[in-house]
Design a protein around this motif. Structure first.
Motif, PDB file in Angstrom:
ATOM      1  N   GLN A  83       0.817  -1.205   0.000  1.00 19.69           N
ATOM      2  CA  GLN A  83       0.000   0.000   0.000  1.00 19.69           C
ATOM      3  C   GLN A  83       0.851   1.255   0.000  1.00 19.69           C
ATOM      4  N   SER A  87       0.571   3.637  -3.164  1.00 17.63           N
ATOM      5  CA  SER A  87       0.043   4.948  -2.788  1.00 17.63           C
ATOM      6  C   SER A  87       1.020   6.059  -3.169  1.00 17.63           C
ATOM      7  N   TYR A 144      -7.102  -5.147   0.748  1.00 17.13           N
ATOM      8  CA  TYR A 144      -6.517  -4.083   1.562  1.00 17.13           C
ATOM      9  C   TYR A 144      -5.679  -3.137   0.699  1.00 17.13           C
ATOM     10  N   VAL A 145      -4.936  -3.710  -0.236  1.00 21.42           N
ATOM     11  CA  VAL A 145      -3.999  -2.914  -1.027  1.00 21.42           C
ATOM     12  C   VAL A 145      -4.734  -1.985  -1.983  1.00 21.42           C
ATOM     13  N   PHE A 146      -5.765  -2.500  -2.649  1.00 25.91           N
ATOM     14  CA  PHE A 146      -6.436  -1.716  -3.683  1.00 25.91           C
ATOM     15  C   PHE A 146      -7.832  -1.255  -3.288  1.00 25.91           C
ATOM     16  N   ALA A 150      -7.121   2.487   0.703  1.00 22.51           N
ATOM     17  CA  ALA A 150      -6.247   2.980  -0.356  1.00 22.51           C
ATOM     18  C   ALA A 150      -6.553   4.425  -0.747  1.00 22.51           C
ATOM     19  N   THR A 202      -1.454   1.878   8.440  1.00 17.09           N
ATOM     20  CA  THR A 202      -1.863   0.727   7.628  1.00 17.09           C
ATOM     21  C   THR A 202      -1.634  -0.577   8.373  1.00 17.09           C
TER      22      THR A 202
END
Length: 275
Positions: A83, A87, A144-146, A150, A202
């Motif tokens: 992330q 980001s 979680y990442v996308f 985010a 995060t």
């Protein structure tokens, strides 16, 4: 005299606020080392007269807490790294690279923060099932990442990037620096405080999340610590000493993370306020 009185009152207020904030964590740690017969017969804030670590050894050995902690650490660490990387790339594009529709696209993406997480749970689960990612690490990590968090991460880093003087980038361009060089040699080093803050936030949010792991996992091979504590509570409802010991085990890594990065977090808040 009046100035000293105001200053004393301010410090007293801050100390009381700090004690109120820290009290639940201290009571959890204190109760986790109490004897089982003393746990429900004494107040949570009363210090343990004969501390014992048997609760920790029992929940660690009988309930395989080490696996749950390891699963949670792997997921939280991978999510944090990915992330932060994605980001930063997106925030740099929105802050420094001019392209048609940049502002419209950015604010449209940020507006997705208004969509409750619960609304996206079913579509995400169906998508993960379509790709056969249920009860797997990728199934836990990718949303979680996308998805979760985010937009906020990109917004946070983008706003910090915009506070960095454009003259530094212009000087680097004159010296022949490419876009990637500007990103890696100027923007990232100057943004370490906000990146440390983002990484900490995060990691903590991923560590504490229970809703998505509850939906996407169905076995102990990927079960995280928050879900493990919930399962432990349902199995040992009357043995609160084990539940509190497990909660303390989940709490200690987060305390260590915060103590390691607290300077960067405070510095990022101070710099943001000054600018």
């Amino acid at each position: 005299m009046m100035h000293m009185f105001k200053k004393t009152g301010l410090y007293a207020f801050l100390i009381i606020g700090a004690l109120v904030s820290v009290a639940p964590y201290l009571m959890t740690l204190n109760s986790a080392v109490k004897q089982p017969d003393k746990l429900l017969t004494t107040p949570a804030w009363e210090p343990a007269t004969s501390p014992t670590f048997a609760n920790f050894s029992q929940v660690w050995g009988e309930y395989d807490m080490s696996s749950f902690l390891w699963h949670t650490f792997v997921v939280a660490a991978v999510v944090t790294v990915l992330q932060v990387v994605f980001s930063c790339l997106a925030a740099f594009a929105f802050a420094r690279i001019a392209f048609p529709g940049r502002e419209l696209l950015f604010w449209a993406y940020v507006a997705t923060m208004m969509v409750p997480q619960i609304v996206t749970i079913v579509p995400l689960f169906l998508l993960m099932r379509q790709f056969d990612l249920v009860d797997t690490y990728p199934g836990l990590i990718l949303p979680y990442v996308f998805g979760f968090g985010a937009p906020y991460a990109i917004f946070l880093v983008r706003q910090y990037f915009k506070t960095i003087p454009v003259d530094l980038e212009s000087a680097a361009r004159i010296d022949g620096a490419s876009t990637m060089t500007v990103f890696t040699r100027i923007m990232i080093p100057l943004s370490r405080p906000i990146l440390a803050t983002l990484a900490t936030m995060t990691f903590v949010n991923t560590w504490n999340n229970i809703l998505w792991p509850l939906i996407i996992t169905n076995s102990d091979r990927t079960r995280v610590i928050a879900l493990g504590i919930a399962t432990l509570k349902s199995q040992y409802a009357s043995q609160y000493n084990l539940v509190l010991a497990a909660a303390a085990l989940a709490l200690l890594p987060l305390v260590a993370i915060f103590l390691a990065f607290q300077r960067n977090i405070i510095r990022s808040i101070a710099l943001t306020g000054i600018k």
